[in-house]
Design an enzyme around this catalytic site. Structure first.
Site, short mmCIF file in Angstrom:
data_model
loop_
_atom_site.label_atom_id
_atom_site.label_comp_id
_atom_site.label_asym_id
_atom_site.label_seq_id
_atom_site.Cartn_x
_atom_site.Cartn_y
_atom_site.Cartn_z
N ARG A 1 0.87 -1.19 0.00
CA ARG A 1 0.00 0.00 0.00
C ARG A 1 0.90 1.22 0.00
O ARG A 1 1.76 1.36 0.87
CB ARG A 1 -0.89 -0.04 1.23
CG ARG A 1 -1.71 1.21 1.49
CD ARG A 1 -2.84 1.34 0.49
NE ARG A 1 -3.89 2.23 0.97
CZ ARG A 1 -3.82 3.55 1.01
NH1 ARG A 1 -2.73 4.17 0.62
NH2 ARG A 1 -4.85 4.26 1.44
N GLU B 1 -11.49 4.87 -4.44
CA GLU B 1 -11.86 3.47 -4.54
C GLU B 1 -12.29 3.14 -5.97
O GLU B 1 -12.70 4.03 -6.73
CB GLU B 1 -13.02 3.17 -3.57
CG GLU B 1 -12.72 3.45 -2.12
CD GLU B 1 -11.63 2.55 -1.56
OE1 GLU B 1 -11.57 1.37 -1.96
OE2 GLU B 1 -10.83 3.03 -0.74
N ARG C 1 -1.05 -5.34 4.80
CA ARG C 1 -0.30 -4.89 3.63
C ARG C 1 0.94 -4.11 4.07
O ARG C 1 0.92 -3.42 5.09
CB ARG C 1 -1.17 -4.01 2.73
CG ARG C 1 -2.41 -4.71 2.21
CD ARG C 1 -3.31 -3.75 1.45
NE ARG C 1 -3.81 -2.67 2.30
CZ ARG C 1 -4.72 -1.79 1.93
NH1 ARG C 1 -5.23 -1.84 0.70
NH2 ARG C 1 -5.13 -0.85 2.76
#
Length: 201
Positions: free
Chosen positions: A49, A57, A91
């Site tokens: 990330r 999104e 992540r």
């Protein structure tokens, strides 16, 4: 020293860290506008990330475009990571540097802000060094002023607000919309009917 920090903060992308011996990864997938999947020299794959930024999104206006931009910049390319720990989804958080054939590496996090495809994630700004925080905020302001990328829409919604609204929205009702076109005026009409589950045979 203070003047040097301020000048660095207000300028463009910083030089890549001196990573003598830094691991090189290949980007094998771009999941959205701020998330990559990378493979190391041993074939192990991890999800990364991009730290301190937030792209729309995928189901949000601008989300697919932001993903396409990052894909064009990164997919199949060699990158190095300036790691910043893990997020709550497991992540790896990182500043990601794309290796160049000529010239300095490209800082992808900053480039997305500079071109208007992400927000500076201010909720996590206190996790950044002061100079980097200034650079990221300045890059977003410049993109907004120029109307680049997402900022072509002055009412663009930050992704964290989009996610909050989605969490608050009620579950969709069991309604099906069927669209048909009137042959005389070519307008759309929506026939909405409630569906009922059929009894099991």
């Amino acid at each position: 020293m203070l003047a040097a920090v301020v000048l660095t903060g207000c300028g463009g992308p910083a030089p890549p860290p001196d990573g003598g011996g830094a691991s090189v990864f290949i980007v094998v997938a771009v999941l959205d506008g701020d998330t990559l999947r990378v493979r190391d020299a041993r074939g192990q794959v991890r999800t990364v990330r991009l730290a301190a930024i937030d792209a729309p999104e995928l189901d949000q206006p601008g989300g697919v475009q932001a993903q396409s931009v990052l894909q064009a910049w990164a997919l199949g390319r060699a990158v190095t990571l300036e790691e910043r720990g893990d997020d709550r989804h497991g992540r790896k958080l990182a500043v990601v540097w794309r290796q160049q054939e000529e010239g300095p590496a490209l800082e992808l996090n900053h480039a997305l802000l500079e071109h208007g495809w992400a927000w500076h994630y201010r909720a996590h700004a206190d996790e950044q060094r002061l100079a980097q925080r200034w650079r990221y905020a300045a890059a977003e302001r410049a993109a907004r002023s120029a109307g680049r990328g997402l900022w072509a829409d002055p009412d663009a919604m930050p992704p964290w607000e989009w996610r909050r609204l989605k969490r608050r929205s009620p579950a969709p009702s069991q309604r099906v919309g069927a669209a048909r076109i009137s042959g005389s005026c070519q307008r759309w009409f929506w026939a909405v009917r409630r569906t009922r589950p059929r009894a099991a045979p």
